[in-house]
Motif scaffolding. Structure first.
Motif, mmCIF file in Angstrom:
data_model
loop_
_atom_site.group_PDB
_atom_site.id
_atom_site.type_symbol
_atom_site.label_atom_id
_atom_site.label_comp_id
_atom_site.label_asym_id
_atom_site.label_seq_id
_atom_site.Cartn_x
_atom_site.Cartn_y
_atom_site.Cartn_z
ATOM 1 N N UNK A 213 0.843 -1.189 0.000
ATOM 2 C CA UNK A 213 0.000 0.000 0.000
ATOM 3 C C UNK A 213 0.878 1.238 0.000
ATOM 4 N N UNK A 214 0.246 2.397 -0.074
ATOM 5 C CA UNK A 214 0.920 3.690 -0.007
ATOM 6 C C UNK A 214 0.381 4.401 1.224
ATOM 7 N N UNK A 215 1.173 4.532 2.295
ATOM 8 C CA UNK A 215 0.642 5.086 3.544
ATOM 9 C C UNK A 215 0.145 6.514 3.441
ATOM 10 N N UNK A 216 0.666 7.273 2.476
ATOM 11 C CA UNK A 216 0.211 8.650 2.288
ATOM 12 C C UNK A 216 -0.963 8.732 1.313
ATOM 13 N N UNK A 217 -1.455 7.567 0.890
ATOM 14 C CA UNK A 217 -2.573 7.544 -0.045
ATOM 15 C C UNK A 217 -3.883 7.942 0.616
#
Length: 307
Positions: free
Chosen positions: A87-91
């Motif tokens: 995943x992309x935590x800043x997404x």
């Protein structure tokens, strides 16, 4: 029992990309073969997803979904394979819901994230909902370095991006998470640093004096806002570190720093399958008791992954 916490696989679509010249090493076949050759009993597979740095948000989300479904299919197919979601935590909310789906519906064991993306580190405020969800799901978050990080212009020669740049980016991300108070906000967070935390254990003493010598060290720069209540080493011991390295003294240092209850065996092989046996041998060379060796090889991973 031996569980390898750190190996990578690519989807068939990714394996077919011209970059690999038809020889992509990150296949499930290589994972299983290396597992057998090195005497490893089970493997946690993941994907670092270095290409995210070249994608916009929509492309990132699409890529994450495809990777998560593929890794879930491997976990379903092979008895000795467990999977981590990407995943992309800043997404945005869409990334959170995809990760939640991958954990709750597909049974993936946690999140595998990059230590940085262009313009983003995991301590950014827009990552807080991600870490909140991680504590709610009660699953580990594993920090892995990107293919290149800061100082990129000096890392292009002699494979320094891989040998030096990647671990240093990992260490920077972990250091920032600590001093920005991630464990004050989320004390139950299960955070894992790959590659011994990128050398963070060698620097933690310097981080402690930077914290402890508040007024005396004014000339080093500001330590505001103060977001932690203890020296950084206190929080590092709350983390888990993964053992991928090729130097037993370094592995010994990391294990002694966080303790054998928070040290996890991994090899990062594949991609470089030949390093699997070497990774197994590193643990045997650092002088652990049989009980602690068993914790590192399997028990800590079993506890984190709930297997």
């Amino acid at each position: 029992m031996i569980i390898d916490f750190h190996t990578h696989v690519h989807t068939p679509e990714q394996q077919a990309e011209p970059f690999w010249r038809g020889r992509c090493p990150m296949t499930i076949e290589n994972v299983l073969e290396a597992q057998k050759e090195a005497g490893v009993d089970a493997t946690l597979v993941s994907q670092a997803m270095h290409d995210l740095r070249r994608m916009d948000r929509d492309q990132q989300l699409d890529a994450v979904k495809k990777v998560n479904r593929y890794i879930a299919s491997l976990q379903d197919k092979y008895q000795t394979i467990y999977g981590m979601a990407s995943t992309v935590p800043s997404g945005d909310e869409a990334f959170l819901r995809e990760w939640e789906r991958a954990v709750k519906q597909d049974g993936l064991k946690g999140a595998w994230i990059l230590s940085s993306l262009p313009g983003h580190y995991p301590d950014d405020d827009d990552c807080l909902p991600f870490f909140q969800l991680a504590t709610e799901l009660d699953v580990p978050v594993v920090i892995h370095p990107p293919s290149v990080g800061f100082g990129e212009e000096r890392l292009k020669d002699y494979r320094l991006a891989s040998s030096v740049g990647r671990p240093m980016d990992n260490a920077l991300a972990i250091a920032r998470l600590i001093v920005r108070g991630i464990f004050e906000r989320f004390p139950t967070l299960k955070l894992v640093g790959t590659h011994l935390g990128g050398g963070i254990c060698e620097m933690i003493g310097r981080m402690d004096y930077a914290y402890n010598l508040q007024d005396e060290a004014f000339f080093l720069g500001s330590y505001e806002p103060m977001l932690i209540k203890h020296p950084p080493s206190h929080y590092l011991k709350m983390m888990y570190l993964e053992s991928t390295c090729y130097h037993p003294p370094a592995a010994r240092c990391a294990c002694e720093t966080v303790g054998p209850d928070h040290f996890i065996f991994g090899t990062d092989a594949p991609p470089l399958k030949v390093l699997k046996k070497q990774g197994v041998e590193v643990i045997k060379k650092i002088g652990l008791s049989p009980a602690d060796e068993n914790k590192v090889y399997s028990e800590n991973a079993k506890r984190l992954l709930k297997i």
